[in-house]
Design an enzyme around this catalytic site. Sequence first.
Site, PDB file in Angstrom:
ATOM      1  N   GLY A 125       0.817  -1.206   0.000  1.00 50.32           N
ATOM      2  CA  GLY A 125       0.000   0.000   0.000  1.00 50.32           C
ATOM      3  C   GLY A 125       0.847   1.249   0.000  1.00 50.32           C
TER       4      GLY A 125
ATOM      5  CB  ALA B 272      -0.560  11.508   2.478  1.00 47.50           C
TER       6      ALA B 272
ATOM      7  N   GLY C  44       4.043   7.936   2.662  1.00 50.68           N
ATOM      8  CA  GLY C  44       4.989   6.862   2.377  1.00 50.68           C
ATOM      9  C   GLY C  44       4.332   5.613   1.836  1.00 50.68           C
ATOM     10  NE  ARG C  45       6.704   4.284  -3.082  1.00 49.67           N
ATOM     11  CZ  ARG C  45       5.825   4.287  -4.073  1.00 49.67           C
ATOM     12  NH1 ARG C  45       4.876   3.381  -4.109  1.00 49.67           N
ATOM     13  NH2 ARG C  45       5.883   5.171  -5.036  1.00 49.67           N
ATOM     14  CB  VAL C  46       2.222   0.089   3.806  1.00 51.98           C
ATOM     15  CG1 VAL C  46       2.125  -0.996   4.868  1.00 51.98           C
ATOM     16  CG2 VAL C  46       1.742   1.424   4.362  1.00 51.98           C
TER      17      VAL C  46
ATOM     18  CG  ASP D 106      -9.026   9.950   6.501  1.00 58.17           C
ATOM     19  OD1 ASP D 106     -10.050  10.235   5.843  1.00 58.17           O
ATOM     20  OD2 ASP D 106      -7.925   9.710   5.975  1.00 58.17           O
TER      21      ASP D 106
END
EC number: 2.7.11.1
Length: 196
Positions: free
Chosen positions: A27, A30, A32-34, A144
Amino acid sequence: MSRQMPSAHFPKNKTLDNKYMLGDEIGKGAYGRVYKGLDLENGDFVAIKQVSLENIAQEDLNIIMQEIDLLKNLNHKNIVKYLGSLKTKSHLHIILEYVENGSLANIIKPNKFGPFPESLVAVYISQVLEGLVYLHEQGVIHRDIKGANILTTKEGLVKLADFGVATKLTEADVNTHSVVGTPYWMAPEVLFYILK
């Protein structure tokens, strides 16, 4: 012999502090990446949120550190568990519980399972509400809630994730009016306040 171009992202199978091995990207958000990761001490799978420290504004880094501070103190079956963080010269890595089925937003896509029956929606929403009740008891407002931030385990347990815009409500905040989140997913009363 062909040369591979250097990647702007972390290379697959890279180890962090000889404790975690990074696997596939699962994933991005906003900040970074997972990545799916492997805990080299116990064999557990983890999620590793990788944030590049290059060109990141101090305000954005403060938001990320606030997310870590919030997660450290949360412990509930319907909240993704914080397991730790590691900092390298170029990245901050937030280690989280791995939730294998991913987000509800991804699961309901037409090429996956499509729309859910009402009875299943009720099961999921009930668990989301349990997580929210716990957060509110801790003075935390998520701000959110949307399908992309609701993850499920293979047993069907719901976990709330992505506390990047969450806030710890203090008495001083009660009378302030700060609005954040994803506009398409905001509650009607919040949108009314914005448009007022």
